[in-house]
Design a protein around this motif. Sequence first.
Motif: not given
Length: 438
Positions: A395-419
């Motif tokens: 996937f190229l992009e996805s909406e933001e969630t507390p666990h992260g999102m996809i930007r430019d095809g890359i999964v980005v997990v935000p600062k301080g996230a809990i998985l």
Amino acid sequence: MREILTFVLGGGRGTRLYPLTKYRSKPAVPVAGKYRLIDIPLSNCLHSGLDRIYVLTQFNSVSLHRHIRRTYLFDPFSQGFVEILAAQQTLTGGQWYQGTADAVRQNLRYLEQPEVKYVLILSGDQLYRMDFRDMLATHERSGADVTIGAVPVAREAAPNLGVMRLNDSGRVMGFLEKPKTDEELKHVRTDPRWLEDRGIRAEGREFLASMGIYLFKRNRLIDALEKTPYQDFGKEVFPAAIRSLHVQVHLFDSYWEDIGTIGSFYEANLGLASRQPPFSLFSPDMPIYTRPRFLPPSRIEGATVRNSLVADGCQLGPGTVVENSIIGLRCLIGPNVTIRNSVLMGNDFYEPPGDLPGRGCPPLGVGAESVIIGAMIDKNCHIGQGVRICNSSGFLESEETPHGMIRDGIVVVPKGAILPEGFDFEKQGIIAPASAVG
């Protein structure tokens, strides 16, 4: 070099680097596991004999201020400084910076020092190594009012950059922002023989792109900002200067990357970890300075690490495999974890035993048996055991969630996230994915 005052532009909201800029400004984004982007231009300045530097900031600037305050301390007898100029209310103005040129305009009073003859304007979010003494020599030799750094680029890169047209002496005669059509590209093409005559191997690079690095005569800069309402250097001040002033190029033929998007930031980091990095961190003459930290050596206990950078204070458990990745400061990685083509920014602290932020929250770091592929993990994340973070569907992009999102095809997990334990990003962390990569 004592006649040069340097302004480093701290950038705007950094929306293209979101969510890495959710809690910090672009220049404060960690790079290569232990540095921040602002360390690049500041290190270049110090190695060039420039030690009177203002950093202009506005958005999410607390962490940037803290980093600069703790890092760039000068001998009180040297008269050198790195100071923050944040947007502020004054008797002559009180609005946010409206652009790069407006940011300098609101701070022109700092140029009114009798010894200041030149002003160097730099960006705070680029990756390169340059000795600005060479640029000053070009400026003085040509008698220019403005000198701009220029890097040769191939045709496929030109539509994403500002491209210049020169005469035989290297004076800029025209400028086109992001030329798209064949006719536009033809108009700003540089003869490869012109580059070859100046000791630069063209190798198919027929365009000269602006690096966004400007050296102004002080009075020319003051005139340009006081007599016009222009708000941006690249889009307004520089094109107008070409028509009325002598603008010269300073050729630069080495690695240069504008860290503007998640994709470019990700690729630049992985490039640093490659077997033959295009930009080497191992320079005996021009090292990159950053905040000194008193951390223990990293402990690698039966782990396999290939083509990767591991910063200080990390622990890698037995059976863990790390390939083509960046492992940032204080990373705590459990046993049998797989990390490939990923950037882990590390942690700001070590967590005392039993000091968890909430019931059921996994410890700080990456839990056992987890898999991280093609991702960027921001600081201070709690990733449980058996977690899977990847984008195998492309996937190229996805909406933001507390666990992260996809930007430019890359999964980005935000600062301080809990998985939590067993979390699968593709099954539980993606909302409304956009089109697939490719």
